[in-house]
Design an enzyme around this catalytic site. Structure first.
Site, PDB file in Angstrom:
ATOM      1  N   LYS A 139     -24.173 -23.446   1.400  1.00  0.00           N
ATOM      2  CA  LYS A 139     -23.377 -23.967   2.631  1.00  0.00           C
ATOM      3  C   LYS A 139     -23.231 -22.759   3.452  1.00  0.00           C
ATOM      4  CE  LYS A 139     -20.768 -27.818   1.391  1.00  0.00           C
ATOM      5  NZ  LYS A 139     -20.921 -28.094  -0.029  1.00  0.00           N
ATOM      6  N   GLU A 171     -13.612 -28.877   8.597  1.00  0.00           N
ATOM      7  CA  GLU A 171     -12.951 -29.902   7.563  1.00  0.00           C
ATOM      8  C   GLU A 171     -13.376 -29.472   6.012  1.00  0.00           C
ATOM      9  OE1 GLU A 171     -15.625 -30.603   9.221  1.00  0.00           O
ATOM     10  OE2 GLU A 171     -16.933 -31.124   7.278  1.00  0.00           O
ATOM     11  N   SER A 228     -27.986 -26.322  -5.998  1.00  0.00           N
ATOM     12  CA  SER A 228     -27.193 -26.056  -4.653  1.00  0.00           C
ATOM     13  C   SER A 228     -26.218 -25.091  -5.043  1.00  0.00           C
ATOM     14  CB  SER A 228     -26.882 -27.437  -4.321  1.00  0.00           C
ATOM     15  OG  SER A 228     -25.999 -28.136  -5.194  1.00  0.00           O
TER      16      SER A 228
HETATM   17  C1  LIG Z   1     -21.007 -29.172  -0.549  1.00  0.00           C
HETATM   18  C2  LIG Z   1     -22.114 -29.141  -1.643  1.00  0.00           C
HETATM   19  C3  LIG Z   1     -23.096 -30.187  -1.922  1.00  0.00           C
HETATM   20  C4  LIG Z   1     -23.102 -31.403  -1.061  1.00  0.00           C
HETATM   21  O1  LIG Z   1     -23.287 -31.373   0.100  1.00  0.00           O
HETATM   22  P1  LIG Z   1     -24.843 -31.510   0.691  1.00  0.00           P
HETATM   23  O2  LIG Z   1     -24.524 -31.643   2.195  1.00  0.00           O
HETATM   24  O3  LIG Z   1     -25.366 -32.987   0.401  1.00  0.00           O
HETATM   25  O4  LIG Z   1     -25.645 -30.558   0.164  1.00  0.00           O
HETATM   26  C5  LIG Z   1     -24.025 -30.061  -3.068  1.00  0.00           C
HETATM   27  N1  LIG Z   1     -23.895 -29.011  -3.801  1.00  0.00           N
HETATM   28  C6  LIG Z   1     -22.880 -27.964  -3.632  1.00  0.00           C
HETATM   29  C7  LIG Z   1     -22.909 -26.728  -4.674  1.00  0.00           C
HETATM   30  C8  LIG Z   1     -22.090 -28.067  -2.655  1.00  0.00           C
HETATM   31  O5  LIG Z   1     -20.979 -26.906  -2.637  1.00  0.00           O
END
Ligand SMILES: *Cc1c(COP(=O)(O)O)cnc(C)c1O
Length: 395
Positions: A88, A110, A378
């Site tokens: 993010k 948000e 992610s």
């Molecule tokens: C917020 C988040 C997601 C989901 O959001 P996307 O916009 O679909 O990437 C996935 N993995 C992590 C670690 C997150 O913090």
């Protein structure tokens, strides 16, 4: 009506917002169009990605996980090693730079689980912006640690007591704030959702993930797997490959994993693309979880980051065009993968990312030894330890 034609992916996307927001969206689009081609802007973005966010993130060969399945080689794109623990921050740095160029002094956002709020509060401290984060009261209780971190970073967390007191309501309040304070305020949306130009901006800033992967991999991998909440980490890693599907002769195969929750049958899930129908939410037209009368249903997932009844409009288009395959895994399967990756590789994944890892159970038997699979990891799992602990106790 020209503005209405822009920002569509097929029939999805668009700008379904109150008139008062239109000037700010147009201003943002203009800035993005010019700065995304501006050498100085790109240099500053890349400099912060490297020196502040910790990029490029490594591409790691998961030897023991590969041996476990005995098929294709599995690699992990390590977004979990980014500053603040997830992808993010890439988007937040990019949007903060745009806000600075636009002369804004105040940032709002948000947040559901608090991960986007945390990344936003972080860049506000970095740039010296005033920062206010909208968050549902229920989420504030669930995510105490992230609330404390945001406050530590100088942000004000505003509790929302309307509706279900979660992400959807926090988003509506943030939009309301933006309408009133549009002159001095930039609204950082955290995923590839919302009205045009947000989906385009967020996927552009996240595309650094995919471009790094292309460099790290001499050829394209055979498969890329990523979890899909709003859709930003997946769009980021798919991005350079989607634009050139022809060049790679449909390689790599792209797979997006949605949250199957407790079950697809009882409505307790966040499988928006798998089971939703197109409609309008938060400024754009896309697949949605809704009932027969078009009332938005509440989503459910063990991972707060996937717990959203909508999805980015580009994903809706990619689904209809069959360019990306969308699958689901359940809460339970994600939890099993959470333990599996921790024990086999010494990497505790975010529960969101654990959904992508969990899908390997279905994918790997179909692969060959000389093939390659990349999973976008992610985020890291520190934020989820309490959720997992509660699951063990209540078992
Ligand atoms: C917020 C988040 C997601 C989901 O959001 P996307 O916009 O679909 O990437 C996935 N993995 C992590 C670690 C997150 O913090």
């Amino acid at each position: 009506m020209k503005a209405k034609q822009k920002g569509y992916f097929g029939k999805y996307g668009g700008t379904f917002v109150p008139e008062t927001i239109m000037p700010a969206l147009e201003e943002l689009e203009k800035a993005f169009t010019s700065y995304s081609k501006d050498k100085k802007f790109k240099e500053e973005f890349n400099y912060l990605l490297q020196t502040y966010a910790g990029r490029p993130t490594p591409l790691y060969f998961a030897k023991r996980l590969t041996e476990h399945y005995g098929k294709a080689k599995i690699f992990l794109k390590r977004e979990d090693l980014c500053h603040t623990g997830a992808h993010k921050i890439n988007n937040c740095i990019g949007q903060a730079l745009l806000a600075k160029r636009l002369g804004k002094k105040r940032i709002i956002a948000e947040t559901g689980a608090g991960q986007h709020g945390l990344a936003t509060a972080t860049v506000c401290a970095l740039f010296g912006f005033d920062c206010e984060i909208y968050m549902g009261k229920v989420d504030i209780k669930r995510q105490e640690l992230n609330v404390f971190k945001m406050e530590l970073l100088g942000a004000k967390v505003i509790p929302i007591e309307s509706g279900s007191q979660t992400l959807k309501d926090a988003t509506s309040e943030a939009i309301r704030d933006w309408i009133t304070n549009i002159k001095n305020t930039h609204y950082i949306i955290g995923s590839t959702v919302g009205p045009h130009p947000y989906p385009q901006i967020v996927s552009y800033f996240q595309s650094v993930i995919g471009y790094e992967l292309k460099k790290q991999f001499k050829k394209a991998p055979d498969y890329i797997v990523a979890c899909v909440g709003g859709g930003s980490n997946s769009m980021g890693i798919f991005y350079p490959f989607i634009n050139r599907v022809g060049v790679y002769r449909n390689k790599p195969k792209l797979i997006g994993i949605e949250a199957g929750g407790t079950s697809l049958k009882n409505g307790h899930h966040a499988a928006t693309l798998t089971l939703g129908k197109p409609g309008i939410l938060h400024g754009s037209y896309s697949y949605l979880l809704q009932d027969k009368n078009g009332i938005i249903k509440e989503a459910h997932s063990i991972s707060a980051g996937l717990d959203y009844p909508g999805v980015g409009p580009q994903h809706s288009y990619l689904k209809d065009k069959n360019i990306v395959q969308y699958k689901t895994v359940s809460d339970k399967e994600a939890l099993t993968a959470f333990y599996q990756l921790s024990k086999l590789e010494g990497i505790i994944p975010a529960l969101e990312s654990a959904h992508a890892i969990a899908y390997l159970k279905y994918l790997m038997p179909k692969t060959k030894k000389n093939e390659t699979v990349v999973v976008n990891l992610s985020g890291r799992g520190d934020k989820d330890i309490n959720t997992v602990k509660r699951k063990i106790i209540t078992k």
